[in-house]
Design a protein around this motif. Sequence first.
Motif, short mmCIF file in Angstrom:
data_model
loop_
_atom_site.label_atom_id
_atom_site.label_comp_id
_atom_site.label_asym_id
_atom_site.label_seq_id
_atom_site.Cartn_x
_atom_site.Cartn_y
_atom_site.Cartn_z
N ASP B 74 11.06 49.51 72.81
CA ASP B 74 9.86 50.44 73.01
C ASP B 74 9.11 50.57 74.11
OD1 ASP B 74 8.11 52.50 71.55
OD2 ASP B 74 6.78 50.85 71.58
N SER B 75 8.73 49.35 74.71
CA SER B 75 8.01 48.97 75.63
C SER B 75 8.68 49.44 77.02
CB SER B 75 7.53 47.48 75.89
OG SER B 75 6.82 47.46 74.91
N LEU B 76 9.96 49.16 76.94
CA LEU B 76 11.05 49.29 78.15
C LEU B 76 11.05 51.17 78.33
CD1 LEU B 76 13.58 46.68 77.73
CD2 LEU B 76 12.04 46.98 79.78
N ALA B 77 11.13 51.89 77.12
CA ALA B 77 11.54 52.95 76.96
C ALA B 77 10.15 53.69 77.48
CB ALA B 77 11.70 53.75 75.73
N ALA B 78 8.88 53.11 77.08
CA ALA B 78 7.57 53.85 77.56
C ALA B 78 7.41 53.62 79.22
CB ALA B 78 6.41 53.25 76.65
N SER B 79 7.69 52.49 79.46
CA SER B 79 7.57 52.37 81.09
C SER B 79 8.51 53.35 81.95
CB SER B 79 8.07 50.96 81.62
OG SER B 79 7.40 50.04 80.57
N VAL B 80 9.66 53.58 81.31
CA VAL B 80 10.78 54.24 82.22
C VAL B 80 10.42 55.75 81.88
CG1 VAL B 80 13.05 54.95 82.35
CG2 VAL B 80 12.51 52.50 81.95
N VAL B 81 9.92 56.16 80.98
CA VAL B 81 9.39 57.34 80.87
C VAL B 81 8.09 57.66 81.81
CG1 VAL B 81 8.06 59.17 79.30
CG2 VAL B 81 10.41 57.82 78.60
N GLU B 82 7.40 56.76 81.67
CA GLU B 82 6.31 57.20 82.69
C GLU B 82 6.34 57.40 84.10
OE1 GLU B 82 2.45 54.81 81.77
OE2 GLU B 82 2.63 54.23 83.77
N VAL B 83 7.22 56.42 84.42
CA VAL B 83 7.75 56.49 85.95
C VAL B 83 8.67 57.67 86.26
CG1 VAL B 83 9.20 55.33 87.85
CG2 VAL B 83 7.71 54.00 86.30
N SER B 84 9.41 58.04 85.34
CA SER B 84 10.31 59.35 85.38
C SER B 84 9.60 60.62 85.58
CB SER B 84 11.25 59.14 84.09
OG SER B 84 12.24 58.23 84.33
N LEU B 85 8.37 60.51 84.64
CA LEU B 85 7.50 61.63 84.94
C LEU B 85 6.82 61.99 85.96
CD1 LEU B 85 6.16 63.90 82.98
CD2 LEU B 85 4.55 62.22 82.30
N VAL B 86 6.62 60.97 86.70
CA VAL B 86 5.78 60.87 88.29
C VAL B 86 6.94 61.59 88.99
CG1 VAL B 86 5.31 59.61 90.20
CG2 VAL B 86 4.38 58.72 87.67
N PHE B 87 8.14 61.19 88.83
CA PHE B 87 9.38 61.88 89.85
C PHE B 87 9.59 63.22 89.20
CE2 PHE B 87 9.59 57.41 90.87
CZ PHE B 87 9.69 57.59 92.23
N SER B 88 9.15 63.48 88.21
CA SER B 88 9.48 64.97 87.70
C SER B 88 8.38 65.77 88.18
CB SER B 88 9.55 65.11 86.09
OG SER B 88 10.71 64.49 85.58
N VAL B 89 7.41 65.20 88.16
CA VAL B 89 6.17 66.10 88.68
C VAL B 89 6.17 66.24 90.33
CG1 VAL B 89 3.59 65.90 89.27
CG2 VAL B 89 4.34 65.38 86.82
N VAL B 90 6.73 65.45 91.01
CA VAL B 90 7.00 65.38 92.40
C VAL B 90 8.15 66.52 92.65
CG1 VAL B 90 8.07 64.24 94.34
CG2 VAL B 90 6.72 62.92 93.33
N ASN B 91 9.11 66.72 91.80
CA ASN B 91 10.18 67.48 91.84
C ASN B 91 9.65 68.85 91.61
OD1 ASN B 91 12.05 69.12 89.61
ND2 ASN B 91 13.09 68.65 91.45
N LEU B 92 8.77 69.07 90.57
CA LEU B 92 8.15 70.62 90.58
C LEU B 92 7.36 70.77 91.68
CD1 LEU B 92 6.92 70.71 86.69
CD2 LEU B 92 9.11 71.65 87.77
N VAL B 93 6.40 70.11 92.29
CA VAL B 93 5.40 70.30 93.40
C VAL B 93 6.11 70.64 94.50
CG1 VAL B 93 3.49 69.24 94.55
CG2 VAL B 93 3.34 69.09 92.06
#
Lengths: 55, 229
Positions: B74-93
């Motif tokens: 669960d901790s690993l999933a949360a860590s990976v989601v958080e970092v992935s979200l940063v890159f998704s925001v970079v993608n949108l911007v």
Amino acid sequence: MDARNFTFMFYGFLAAWLIVMLYVIVLARRGARLKKELDAVKKIASHPEQHADRR
Amino acid sequence: MREKIAIGTAAAAAALLANNLYQMFMVLPDEALQGAIYRILFFHAPAALVGMIGYFVALTFSILYLSSKNFLHDSLAASVVEVSLVFSVVNLVTGSIWARVIWGIWWTWDARLTSALVCVLIFFGYLVMRRAIEEPTQRARLSSALCIFGCVDVVIVYKSIDWFRTQHPGPVLDFRTGGGKMDPAMAHIFWLNFLAILLVAVALVLVRTRQESTAREIDSLRRLAHTAA
């Protein structure tokens, strides 16, 4: 090279790295807070009776 | 050990990025129709790919959590989601900035852009939900379910340019088109930059997972101190 085109390319690169750098700052601050919290909890765990008396 | 690996990965990413920036600006010519702005593609698309890969890694950990009930997953999933979200925001911007020059608009509600925005909102909601739920078992179970739900949208984001007529350009990468859509020199730098951004993401995930294990250590020490007192 179109100047406006180049300016927006610069904004794009800047935005990408700003977002990543902001996240790095958030991570660093969270890391520092967790370290502080861990030290405090370790202190409490090593002398639980002192902290129990204070309650 | 994990810190040394994170530092090594970040250093490798920095070296690769320096080389890629040199190649992008000093070696590659401007694109014939778009001019200099096409270079945003070297960050926009790799950020999207890294985000999508991350969400599927998180999906794997979420399924592992649901089958094993091991909080490490669960901790690993949360860590990976958080970092992935940063890159998704970079993608949108970055996509929005590119669109302002090429389309003349910052945003349009086409299938690709809208599904990508929904994806960001779902995984942002995932992180907000985790903060709102105190009880660890319930938090982990609901997070895993939301991650599985979110990954359905990731598939829609990926396939939207095949399924719908979008304002967003169609597939250009060789592995989707069979080749011929992108100049080989540009494709080479594209994949090198994808590797660099992937290394940045790996370094960030390593740091984030270290923080998750520290948080778990704090929780267990608190419980220990509480029991002893």
